[in-house]
Motif scaffolding. Structure first.
Motif, PDB file in Angstrom:
ATOM      1  N   SER A  29       0.832  -1.198   0.000  1.00  0.00           N
ATOM      2  CA  SER A  29       0.000   0.000   0.000  1.00  0.00           C
ATOM      3  C   SER A  29       0.871   1.254   0.000  1.00  0.00           C
ATOM      4  O   SER A  29       0.420   2.323  -0.370  1.00  0.00           O
ATOM      5  CB  SER A  29      -0.925   0.000   1.214  1.00  0.00           C
ATOM      6  N   LYS A  30       2.132   1.087   0.420  1.00  0.00           N
ATOM      7  CA  LYS A  30       3.106   2.172   0.417  1.00  0.00           C
ATOM      8  C   LYS A  30       4.417   1.634  -0.150  1.00  0.00           C
ATOM      9  O   LYS A  30       4.741   0.459   0.039  1.00  0.00           O
ATOM     10  CB  LYS A  30       3.361   2.693   1.830  1.00  0.00           C
ATOM     11  N   GLN A  31       5.167   2.489  -0.814  1.00  0.00           N
ATOM     12  CA  GLN A  31       6.433   2.066  -1.407  1.00  0.00           C
ATOM     13  C   GLN A  31       7.445   1.627  -0.362  1.00  0.00           C
ATOM     14  O   GLN A  31       8.254   0.738  -0.619  1.00  0.00           O
ATOM     15  CB  GLN A  31       7.024   3.194  -2.251  1.00  0.00           C
ATOM     16  N   ASN A  32       7.405   2.210   0.833  1.00  0.00           N
ATOM     17  CA  ASN A  32       8.416   1.892   1.838  1.00  0.00           C
ATOM     18  C   ASN A  32       8.185   0.562   2.558  1.00  0.00           C
ATOM     19  O   ASN A  32       8.910   0.226   3.485  1.00  0.00           O
ATOM     20  CB  ASN A  32       8.546   3.033   2.851  1.00  0.00           C
ATOM     21  N   LYS A  41       3.468  -0.516  -6.013  1.00  0.00           N
ATOM     22  CA  LYS A  41       2.063  -0.611  -5.606  1.00  0.00           C
ATOM     23  C   LYS A  41       1.161  -1.174  -6.706  1.00  0.00           C
ATOM     24  O   LYS A  41       0.004  -1.468  -6.457  1.00  0.00           O
ATOM     25  CB  LYS A  41       1.552   0.764  -5.156  1.00  0.00           C
TER      26      LYS A  41
END
Length: 142
Positions: A92-95, A116
């Motif tokens: 849901s987030k790149q990190n 994502k």
């Protein structure tokens, strides 16, 4: 040696408390490792990327992947390289996925992040020259 009390079963481990009382329970972390054949692509469609295989270590729901790929052509900073994952995950987030890719001379590096738009890790090749490049990244299965 066999210890049974009716709660034993496949994949369970026998543990004891400070008083020596034992009980059967599920393992908290199952580790595995292996080799898989990911698909590696570049966003500009320049092709010429060869990857024989990649290695992974999975401990619980955390996976670390490493590998080496050969690039037949130079990559500009506009090119995004993507590598499929050995175990599917939704970022849901790149990190939620992190790592690094380097070129053969170790003079340039790129940050790997979670893509994502699919079960992939991606990085932007910052002017990598043709040759041998390596990568390593870690993510959690979600």
């Amino acid at each position: 040696l066999q210890i049974s009390d009716g709660t034993q079963g496949l994949g369970k481990v026998l543990t004891s408390d400070a008083s020596g009382n034992a009980s059967w329970g599920a393992t908290s972390t199952i580790s595995t490792s292996g080799v898989y054949l990911p698909t590696i692509t570049d966003s500009l469609g320049t092709g010429g990327i060869t990857l024989d295989s990649a290695n992974y270590i999975k401990s619980g729901n955390v996976v670390t992947v490493s590998g080496i790929y050969l690039s037949a052509s130079n990559f500009s900073s506009a090119n995004v390289i993507s590598i499929t994952l050995p175990f599917a995950s939704t970022f849901s987030k790149q990190n939620l996925c992190a790592g690094v890719a380097t070129n053969e001379a170790l003079e340039k590096a790129a940050t790997i992040y979670g893509n994502k738009n699919g079960n992939k890790a991606s990085f932007q090749a910052t002017s990598f020259n043709a040759g041998i490049n390596s990568f390593v990244f870690t993510y959690s299965i979600r």
